[in-house]
Write a protein that holds these residues in place. Structure first.
Motif, PDB file in Angstrom:
ATOM      1  N   ASN A 260      35.768  49.654 -10.762  1.00 45.34           N
ATOM      2  CA  ASN A 260      36.449  50.744 -10.031  1.00 45.34           C
ATOM      3  C   ASN A 260      37.028  50.295  -8.687  1.00 45.34           C
ATOM      4  O   ASN A 260      37.111  51.072  -7.744  1.00 45.34           O
ATOM      5  N   GLN A 261      37.424  49.027  -8.619  1.00 39.74           N
ATOM      6  CA  GLN A 261      38.077  48.503  -7.412  1.00 39.74           C
ATOM      7  C   GLN A 261      39.577  48.382  -7.709  1.00 39.74           C
ATOM      8  O   GLN A 261      40.116  47.297  -7.898  1.00 39.74           O
ATOM      9  N   ALA A 262      40.213  49.546  -7.755  1.00 42.42           N
ATOM     10  CA  ALA A 262      41.597  49.616  -8.235  1.00 42.42           C
ATOM     11  C   ALA A 262      42.568  48.786  -7.400  1.00 42.42           C
ATOM     12  O   ALA A 262      43.443  48.103  -7.955  1.00 42.42           O
ATOM     13  N   GLU A 263      42.438  48.834  -6.074  1.00 41.10           N
ATOM     14  CA  GLU A 263      43.372  48.100  -5.217  1.00 41.10           C
ATOM     15  C   GLU A 263      43.249  46.596  -5.435  1.00 41.10           C
ATOM     16  O   GLU A 263      44.249  45.882  -5.554  1.00 41.10           O
ATOM     17  N   ASP A 264      41.992  46.107  -5.472  1.00 44.09           N
ATOM     18  CA  ASP A 264      41.777  44.681  -5.715  1.00 44.09           C
ATOM     19  C   ASP A 264      42.298  44.293  -7.096  1.00 44.09           C
ATOM     20  O   ASP A 264      42.921  43.234  -7.266  1.00 44.09           O
ATOM     21  N   ALA A 265      42.026  45.154  -8.084  1.00 44.16           N
ATOM     22  CA  ALA A 265      42.468  44.874  -9.453  1.00 44.16           C
ATOM     23  C   ALA A 265      43.991  44.745  -9.511  1.00 44.16           C
ATOM     24  O   ALA A 265      44.532  43.816 -10.118  1.00 44.16           O
ATOM     25  N   ALA A 266      44.684  45.690  -8.863  1.00 44.16           N
ATOM     26  CA  ALA A 266      46.150  45.662  -8.871  1.00 44.16           C
ATOM     27  C   ALA A 266      46.692  44.416  -8.180  1.00 44.16           C
ATOM     28  O   ALA A 266      47.651  43.797  -8.654  1.00 44.16           O
TER      29      ALA A 266
END
Length: 430
Positions: free
Chosen positions: A363-369
């Protein structure tokens, strides 16, 4: 200057008329309290709460500055991780901040040295030189001979890069003299410093001097597992003897170098087979056995200087661990893999894509993106359209989960474009 956690505890204890034995009673040993007060040990949250209760003080009094210090430790570790992934510009920002706002829990000399390494790797040679010289002064003042040797070697390399050979000799000779006086250092560092002296003398046409240092470096490594480095020295010796007109010896050392490199190739082939077996084990569900086999293969590859293969196995292990839902272990292997792959490398892009999947699962969307965007950039540059389709698909899902439908639609459009390019590349008519 703010008091450290240990100083705060000590001041309050003395103010309340307690000895270290009084404070430790029923909690820990007096020696542990002594270590905590001298900032040599950090108490757990439960122990700190108990100490605060004994000192009749709210725990928040201790935590405020401690959290600040822990934040600095965290920032330093992130900077080191960025250096490991060769993102030196980002690391510089963090290290400069740590240097301007020092912490007793982060070594100032380590921060300065790492900052110099970052400057060196970003082409800021003057800044790197200034910083290394500053670190050298600090190391001399602290009598830290280990750091001195590291920095002298780096300053020699910098001077050699700038073709300032007399200054390179000055630094390497100074390091060499320290070694001869008995200053211990890691074997490869010693051999490297001595080999560097041979290299600069060869460059200056002083072949007898070059020969002496090459032979000494080779003598140091004899019997070690630094096979590639030994082969490199044999090659340098062959060049030197050729320049001196001793063609028989030149041929002899060339043959020795060839034998080592051929042996390394044979050893590599053996490890390759073992590594493939380990990967198959992992893909068929024998994860722990795969980890054991592949970890040994990494050590074997490192011994013969095959660093890219070490990175590749970290990447393979990450992929296997993701499939088994061991995301934390997978993330560690992704971070390790990035140390071995250069920028704009396809393997690096695969690791970024996996890192994005791991961050998304956490759930670390910014890092994932961000990871996926880095993967996309490389896939586009090398025109790996099939891989680009997969990356855009994952990135689109991340944006969709965030509720950013505009970005998600753009990813879908770009995915379709990449798919068409992939079909054209494979000569499939659309």
């Amino acid at each position: 200057m703010k008091a450290t956690l240990g100083q705060k505890i000590r001041e309050l204890r003395i103010r309340k008329g307690l000895t270290q034995s009084d404070l430790s009673a029923g909690l820990v040993t007096p020696s542990m309290i002594s270590q905590i007060e001298s900032d040599k040990a950090n108490p757990s949250h439960n122990l700190l709460a108990a100490i605060a209760e004994k000192l009749d003080t709210p725990i928040e009094y201790f935590l405020t500055d401690t959290e600040t210090q822990m934040e600095k430790v965290s920032v330093y570790k992130i900077a080191k991780a960025l250096m490991a992934t060769r993102e030196f510009d980002k690391a510089i920002e963090m290290l400069v901040d740590l240097e301007e706002n020092p912490s007793p829990h982060v070594s100032s000399i380590d921060v300065a040295y790492d900052l110099a390494v970052c400057y060196l790797n970003t082409g800021k040679l003057n800044d790197a030189t200034d910083r290394f010289e500053s670190v050298l002064d600090s190391a001399v003042a602290r009598n830290d001979n280990g750091i001195q040797l590291l920095v002298l070697n780096k300053l020699g390399e910098l001077s050699y890069m700038e073709k300032n050979y007399p200054i390179a000799i000055h630094y390497w000779k100074k390091a060499y003299e320290m070694i001869k006086k008995g200053q211990l250092a890691e074997l490869y560092l010693q051999a490297n410093i001595i080999k560097n002296l041979g290299t600069v003398y060869y460059k200056l046409g002083e072949y007898n001097e070059a020969l002496t240092f090459y032979q000494e470096s080779n003598s140091l490594l004899t019997g070690s597992n630094h096979f590639k480095q030994i082969g490199d020295i044999y090659l340098e010796l062959s060049f030197t003897y050729r320049e001196m007109g001793e063609f028989e010896k030149a041929a002899e050392y060339s043959q020795s170098a060839l034998s080592i490199f051929q042996s390394l190739n044979n050893m590599k082939m053996t490890i390759d087979v073992k590594a493939k077996y380990g990967i198959v084990k992992g893909e068929t569900g024998n994860i722990d056995e795969a980890i054991s086999i592949l970890t040994q293969c990494m050590r074997d590859y490192a011994d013969i200087g095959c660093e890219t293969e070490v990175g590749q196995l970290h990447s393979d292990l990450a992929r296997i661990l993701i499939q088994d839902n061991r995301v934390e272990q997978a993330a560690e292997h992704c971070a390790s893999a990035l140390k071995f792959f250069p920028e704009e490398n396809l393997d690096r892009a695969h690791v970024y894509r996996m890192s994005g999947q791991i961050a998304s699962a956490g759930n670390q969307a910014e890092d994932a993106a961000e990871f996926l965007r880095q993967a996309v950039t490389i896939y586009q540059d090398v025109q790996a359209f099939g891989e680009l389709v997969k990356a855009y698909s994952i990135l689109g899902d991340i944006y969709k989960a965030k509720g950013d439908f505009k970005e998600a639609m753009e990813c879908l459009e770009k995915m379709n474009e990449a798919m068409e390019e992939n079909l054209r590349e494979r000569k499939i008519v659309i």
